[in-house]
Scaffold this motif. Structure first.
Motif, PDB file in Angstrom:
ATOM      1  N   GLN A 175      13.217  13.832  -6.669  1.00 34.88           N
ATOM      2  CA  GLN A 175      13.464  13.033  -5.462  1.00 34.88           C
ATOM      3  C   GLN A 175      12.360  12.020  -5.220  1.00 34.88           C
ATOM      4  N   VAL A 176      11.116  12.419  -5.414  1.00 35.22           N
ATOM      5  CA  VAL A 176      10.007  11.483  -5.220  1.00 35.22           C
ATOM      6  C   VAL A 176      10.128  10.328  -6.214  1.00 35.22           C
ATOM      7  N   GLY A 177      10.511  10.627  -7.440  1.00 36.70           N
ATOM      8  CA  GLY A 177      10.697   9.588  -8.450  1.00 36.70           C
ATOM      9  C   GLY A 177      11.861   8.680  -8.138  1.00 36.70           C
ATOM     10  N   TYR A 178      12.960   9.251  -7.662  1.00 34.23           N
ATOM     11  CA  TYR A 178      14.123   8.435  -7.317  1.00 34.23           C
ATOM     12  C   TYR A 178      13.773   7.490  -6.179  1.00 34.23           C
ATOM     13  N   ASN A 179      12.974   7.958  -5.240  1.00 31.14           N
ATOM     14  CA  ASN A 179      12.588   7.131  -4.102  1.00 31.14           C
ATOM     15  C   ASN A 179      11.786   5.920  -4.547  1.00 31.14           C
ATOM     16  N   LEU A 180      10.997   6.069  -5.587  1.00 25.45           N
ATOM     17  CA  LEU A 180      10.184   4.945  -6.047  1.00 25.45           C
ATOM     18  C   LEU A 180      11.055   3.753  -6.419  1.00 25.45           C
ATOM     19  N   ASN A 181      12.222   4.011  -7.004  1.00 25.42           N
ATOM     20  CA  ASN A 181      13.141   2.918  -7.316  1.00 25.42           C
ATOM     21  C   ASN A 181      13.529   2.161  -6.059  1.00 25.42           C
ATOM     22  N   ASN A 182      13.737   2.880  -4.957  1.00 26.43           N
ATOM     23  CA  ASN A 182      14.109   2.226  -3.702  1.00 26.43           C
ATOM     24  C   ASN A 182      12.998   1.347  -3.166  1.00 26.43           C
ATOM     25  N   LEU A 183      11.764   1.651  -3.521  1.00 25.95           N
ATOM     26  CA  LEU A 183      10.646   0.830  -3.065  1.00 25.95           C
ATOM     27  C   LEU A 183      10.425  -0.384  -3.953  1.00 25.95           C
ATOM     28  N   MET A 184      11.172  -0.495  -5.021  1.00 27.73           N
ATOM     29  CA  MET A 184      11.017  -1.632  -5.922  1.00 27.73           C
ATOM     30  C   MET A 184      12.186  -2.612  -5.832  1.00 27.73           C
ATOM     31  N   GLU A 185      13.282  -2.220  -5.236  1.00 32.45           N
ATOM     32  CA  GLU A 185      14.472  -3.070  -5.227  1.00 32.45           C
ATOM     33  C   GLU A 185      14.524  -3.960  -3.987  1.00 32.45           C
ATOM     34  N   GLN A 186      15.090  -3.463  -2.901  1.00 35.85           N
ATOM     35  CA  GLN A 186      15.252  -4.286  -1.698  1.00 35.85           C
ATOM     36  C   GLN A 186      13.931  -4.834  -1.148  1.00 35.85           C
ATOM     37  N   VAL A 221       1.478   7.076  -6.624  1.00 33.77           N
ATOM     38  CA  VAL A 221       0.509   8.130  -6.914  1.00 33.77           C
ATOM     39  C   VAL A 221       1.138   9.501  -6.639  1.00 33.77           C
ATOM     40  N   TRP A 222       1.877   9.621  -5.544  1.00 36.17           N
ATOM     41  CA  TRP A 222       2.557  10.876  -5.202  1.00 36.17           C
ATOM     42  C   TRP A 222       3.498  11.276  -6.338  1.00 36.17           C
ATOM     43  N   MET A 223       4.287  10.307  -6.822  1.00 36.46           N
ATOM     44  CA  MET A 223       5.235  10.588  -7.891  1.00 36.46           C
ATOM     45  C   MET A 223       4.511  11.057  -9.155  1.00 36.46           C
ATOM     46  N   PHE A 224       3.470  10.326  -9.564  1.00 36.31           N
ATOM     47  CA  PHE A 224       2.744  10.714 -10.778  1.00 36.31           C
ATOM     48  C   PHE A 224       2.066  12.066 -10.612  1.00 36.31           C
ATOM     49  N   ALA A 225       1.522  12.324  -9.430  1.00 35.57           N
ATOM     50  CA  ALA A 225       0.845  13.603  -9.186  1.00 35.57           C
ATOM     51  C   ALA A 225       1.812  14.779  -9.288  1.00 35.57           C
ATOM     52  N   LEU A 226       3.063  14.567  -8.942  1.00 33.62           N
ATOM     53  CA  LEU A 226       4.065  15.625  -9.072  1.00 33.62           C
ATOM     54  C   LEU A 226       4.713  15.634 -10.450  1.00 33.62           C
ATOM     55  N   ARG A 227       5.052  14.457 -10.936  1.00 37.01           N
ATOM     56  CA  ARG A 227       5.873  14.361 -12.144  1.00 37.01           C
ATOM     57  C   ARG A 227       5.113  14.729 -13.422  1.00 37.01           C
ATOM     58  N   ILE A 228       3.904  14.252 -13.602  1.00 34.19           N
ATOM     59  CA  ILE A 228       3.179  14.513 -14.848  1.00 34.19           C
ATOM     60  C   ILE A 228       2.955  16.015 -15.059  1.00 34.19           C
ATOM     61  N   PRO A 229       2.439  16.756 -14.058  1.00 35.16           N
ATOM     62  CA  PRO A 229       2.296  18.199 -14.277  1.00 35.16           C
ATOM     63  C   PRO A 229       3.647  18.904 -14.492  1.00 35.16           C
ATOM     64  N   VAL A 285       0.838  -1.203   0.000  1.00 39.78           N
ATOM     65  CA  VAL A 285       0.000   0.000   0.000  1.00 39.78           C
ATOM     66  C   VAL A 285       0.871   1.250   0.000  1.00 39.78           C
ATOM     67  N   TRP A 286       1.930   1.264   0.823  1.00 43.76           N
ATOM     68  CA  TRP A 286       2.823   2.425   0.857  1.00 43.76           C
ATOM     69  C   TRP A 286       3.461   2.656  -0.513  1.00 43.76           C
ATOM     70  N   THR A 287       3.867   1.603  -1.187  1.00 43.39           N
ATOM     71  CA  THR A 287       4.458   1.731  -2.517  1.00 43.39           C
ATOM     72  C   THR A 287       3.447   2.338  -3.484  1.00 43.39           C
ATOM     73  N   LEU A 288       2.198   1.943  -3.380  1.00 43.15           N
ATOM     74  CA  LEU A 288       1.162   2.523  -4.228  1.00 43.15           C
ATOM     75  C   LEU A 288       0.948   4.002  -3.908  1.00 43.15           C
ATOM     76  N   VAL A 289       0.978   4.359  -2.627  1.00 42.40           N
ATOM     77  CA  VAL A 289       0.864   5.775  -2.229  1.00 42.40           C
ATOM     78  C   VAL A 289       2.009   6.577  -2.841  1.00 42.40           C
ATOM     79  N   MET A 290       3.225   6.048  -2.747  1.00 41.86           N
ATOM     80  CA  MET A 290       4.380   6.754  -3.307  1.00 41.86           C
ATOM     81  C   MET A 290       4.283   6.848  -4.833  1.00 41.86           C
TER      82      MET A 290
END
Length: 142
Positions: A60-71, A25-33, A18-23
């Protein structure tokens, strides 16, 4: 009836999903605009350096998403194994929740202030919780 947060080893795993999904959405909400505002075309966006034009907070929000997909992939595998192997016990549950809490703190640091030394300390503690969980699962085999 068992408490939902302490009743199953799968609950912390689902919390991290769920946290990964929140992050995400946060990334897309910032990045797309921000991409639209910077007038970066879809073709140009294929080149990772084109996103350097985005504000630091958006990157930074986008870079963090990678960290939620690796370890965390290791975490998901370990928790699934622990659960299926009958290694659901209070210590493994505490380690799983500690890992999830530390990943959330790491995400928030990374996506906002990005204090690298603090973030690294949190990451190291999370890695330690993950390593202890792995060691406990390996030891349980013998």
């Amino acid at each position: 009836m068992e408490h939902p947060l302490t009743g199953s080893l799968l609950t912390p795993m689902l919390a991290l999903v769920v946290w990964t999904l929140v992050m995400t959405v946060w990334m897309f909400a910032l990045r797309i605009p921000a991409i639209q505002k910077a007038r970066i075309s879809p073709t140009a966006a294929r080149e990772p350096t084109s996103l350097d034009a985005l504000p630091l907070g958006v990157r930074q929000v986008g870079y963090n998403l990678n960290n939620l997909m690796e370890q965390p992939t290791l975490f998901y595998a370990l928790v699934a194994y622990s659960y299926l192997a009958g290694q659901q016990n209070p210590l493994n549950l505490a380690l799983a929740w500690a890992y999830v809490a530390l990943r959330i703190v790491h995400s928030l640091i990374h996506a906002t202030v990005n204090l690298v030394l603090v973030r690294f300390g949190v990451f190291a503690l999370g890695t330690l919780a993950l390593a202890v969980l792995a060691a406990r699962d390996v030891l349980a085999l013998f």
